[in-house]
Design a protein around this motif. Structure first.
Motif, mmCIF file in Angstrom:
data_model
loop_
_atom_site.group_PDB
_atom_site.id
_atom_site.type_symbol
_atom_site.label_atom_id
_atom_site.label_comp_id
_atom_site.label_asym_id
_atom_site.label_seq_id
_atom_site.Cartn_x
_atom_site.Cartn_y
_atom_site.Cartn_z
ATOM 1 N N SER A 258 0.862 -1.191 0.000
ATOM 2 C CA SER A 258 0.000 0.000 0.000
ATOM 3 C C SER A 258 0.894 1.235 0.000
ATOM 4 O O SER A 258 1.931 1.264 0.678
ATOM 5 C CB SER A 258 -0.911 -0.002 1.226
ATOM 6 O OG SER A 258 -0.158 0.002 2.413
ATOM 7 N N HIS A 259 0.525 2.243 -0.772
ATOM 8 C CA HIS A 259 1.376 3.429 -0.903
ATOM 9 C C HIS A 259 0.523 4.605 -1.352
ATOM 10 O O HIS A 259 -0.626 4.452 -1.780
ATOM 11 C CB HIS A 259 2.504 3.166 -1.904
ATOM 12 C CG HIS A 259 2.016 2.843 -3.288
ATOM 13 N ND1 HIS A 259 1.725 3.824 -4.221
ATOM 14 C CD2 HIS A 259 1.745 1.661 -3.898
ATOM 15 C CE1 HIS A 259 1.317 3.266 -5.336
ATOM 16 N NE2 HIS A 259 1.312 1.946 -5.173
ATOM 17 N N LYS A 260 1.121 5.802 -1.268
ATOM 18 C CA LYS A 260 0.425 7.027 -1.645
ATOM 19 C C LYS A 260 0.840 7.543 -3.023
ATOM 20 O O LYS A 260 0.368 8.581 -3.469
ATOM 21 C CB LYS A 260 0.713 8.122 -0.613
ATOM 22 C CG LYS A 260 0.358 7.756 0.824
ATOM 23 C CD LYS A 260 0.790 8.895 1.754
ATOM 24 C CE LYS A 260 0.701 8.485 3.204
ATOM 25 N NZ LYS A 260 1.267 9.527 4.089
ATOM 26 N N PHE A 261 1.730 6.846 -3.684
ATOM 27 C CA PHE A 261 2.235 7.307 -4.973
ATOM 28 C C PHE A 261 1.160 7.237 -6.055
ATOM 29 O O PHE A 261 0.272 6.392 -6.019
ATOM 30 C CB PHE A 261 3.426 6.454 -5.421
ATOM 31 C CG PHE A 261 4.701 6.751 -4.691
ATOM 32 C CD1 PHE A 261 5.485 7.844 -5.041
ATOM 33 C CD2 PHE A 261 5.123 5.946 -3.650
ATOM 34 C CE1 PHE A 261 6.662 8.121 -4.370
ATOM 35 C CE2 PHE A 261 6.304 6.205 -2.974
ATOM 36 C CZ PHE A 261 7.077 7.302 -3.336
ATOM 37 N N HIS A 262 1.288 8.122 -7.027
ATOM 38 C CA HIS A 262 0.470 8.047 -8.239
ATOM 39 C C HIS A 262 1.242 7.239 -9.278
ATOM 40 O O HIS A 262 2.417 7.525 -9.552
ATOM 41 C CB HIS A 262 0.185 9.446 -8.800
ATOM 42 C CG HIS A 262 -0.594 10.319 -7.870
ATOM 43 N ND1 HIS A 262 -1.922 10.106 -7.581
ATOM 44 C CD2 HIS A 262 -0.213 11.409 -7.147
ATOM 45 C CE1 HIS A 262 -2.339 11.029 -6.729
ATOM 46 N NE2 HIS A 262 -1.323 11.824 -6.444
ATOM 47 N N TYR A 263 0.583 6.260 -9.849
ATOM 48 C CA TYR A 263 1.187 5.471 -10.921
ATOM 49 C C TYR A 263 1.290 6.330 -12.176
ATOM 50 O O TYR A 263 0.325 6.970 -12.576
ATOM 51 C CB TYR A 263 0.330 4.231 -11.188
ATOM 52 C CG TYR A 263 0.744 3.426 -12.400
ATOM 53 C CD1 TYR A 263 1.745 2.469 -12.321
ATOM 54 C CD2 TYR A 263 0.126 3.639 -13.644
ATOM 55 C CE1 TYR A 263 2.117 1.729 -13.434
ATOM 56 C CE2 TYR A 263 0.498 2.905 -14.762
ATOM 57 C CZ TYR A 263 1.498 1.957 -14.654
ATOM 58 O OH TYR A 263 1.861 1.231 -15.754
ATOM 59 N N VAL A 264 2.458 6.365 -12.792
ATOM 60 C CA VAL A 264 2.670 7.151 -14.010
ATOM 61 C C VAL A 264 2.743 6.241 -15.231
ATOM 62 O O VAL A 264 2.043 6.433 -16.217
ATOM 63 C CB VAL A 264 3.955 7.999 -13.904
ATOM 64 C CG1 VAL A 264 4.203 8.771 -15.204
ATOM 65 C CG2 VAL A 264 3.859 8.970 -12.730
#
Length: 271
Positions: A258-264
């Motif tokens: 689980s993470h807060k990053f946006h997938y690019v």
């Protein structure tokens, strides 16, 4: 005893696995016993030991932790090359650098091995930032292997390692030298001065405060179990500036944590 017949018992393998996991987070799963034995044989030969019993006793009395450092060195995989996974470098040049106008930029290559990734980054920054020498742009390059860091600081590479580098880059950023009868290539000072190499165990507290614009942490997490991956990703998030980018290896997407990053795009994430 013939060293070639020295056997690593299941108990010894489990103890080594536990030590390595506690030291640096590498998860030596069941089935890796032959690999661990093969790599530790290098240490037995260096220490002129004939058995793993002897080596385990030596580890138990390693008060200054020097042998633990050597052991981690032989356990870590240091496969790398210049401009590895070129899609990442293309994305950096096309989608990040043209839109970053700050005078100050910070990059971190978090498992730099023998330096190829960091120097690839340095060359591309010099190619794509015309006023780079008037800006405050630096690369931090860290690794857990002292042996690899020594190679990175020397910045000398044989012909086979620079074979795939574009001829223009080879001419522009390397000095050709003789080492014995062989040709070697050393990174020029204008790239080397951009990079600070340092020893770092990713499991330890980190001395740097950031924030970083870009972090390369590629082909590292494949050696960690999920809880270790989770902790590492959270810590990387904290060190990136808002809008900063994280590059991981193409075999390492973040779908398992689980993470807060946006997938690019594959293996590229944005804070």
């Amino acid at each position: 005893m013939n060293l070639m017949s020295a056997e690593l018992t299941e108990t010894q393998f489990k103890k080594i696995s536990q030590i390595v996991y506690q030291l640096c987070g590498i998860n030596l799963k069941d089935g890796k016993q032959a690999l661990v034995r093969a790599r530790l044989m290098k240490r037995l030969r260096a220490l002129k030991m004939n058995s793993f019993d002897e080596y385990m006793k030596y580890l138990d009395h390693d008060s200054n932790k020097k042998e633990l450092s050597y052991m981690v060195d032989v356990m870590t995989t240091n496969k790398t090359n210049f401009f590895r996974e070129p899609e990442h470098f293309n994305y950096l040049c096309d989608k990040i650098l043209p839109f970053t106008k700050s005078r100050r930029m910070r990059f971190w290559t978090a498992a730099c091995s023998s330096g190829e990734e960091s120097f690839s980054l340095g060359m591309l920054l010099r190619e794509n930032i015309s006023d780079i020498d008037t800006r405050d742009i630096k690369i931090l390059a860290t690794d857990i292997s002292m042996k690899m860091l020594d190679k990175a600081r020397a910045a000398v590479y044989g012909e086979e390692l620079v074979r795939d580098i574009p001829p223009l880059f080879l001419q522009k950023y390397f000095n050709k030298k003789k080492q014995g009868t062989a040709n070697v290539y050393q990174i020029k000072d204008n790239v080397r001065k951009m990079i600070q190499f340092g020893w770092l165990n990713l499991m330890d507290p980190w001395p740097m405060k950031g924030p970083f614009n870009v972090i390369f942490c590629r082909n590292v997490m494949i050696y960690f179990d999920r809880p270790t991956q989770q902790r590492l990703i959270n810590r990387l998030w904290e060190l990136l500036e808002p809008g900063g980018h994280l590059f991981v290896g193409h075999s390492e997407g973040l779908s398992a944590v689980s993470h807060k990053f946006h997938y690019v795009r594959p293996a590229v994430y944005k804070k």
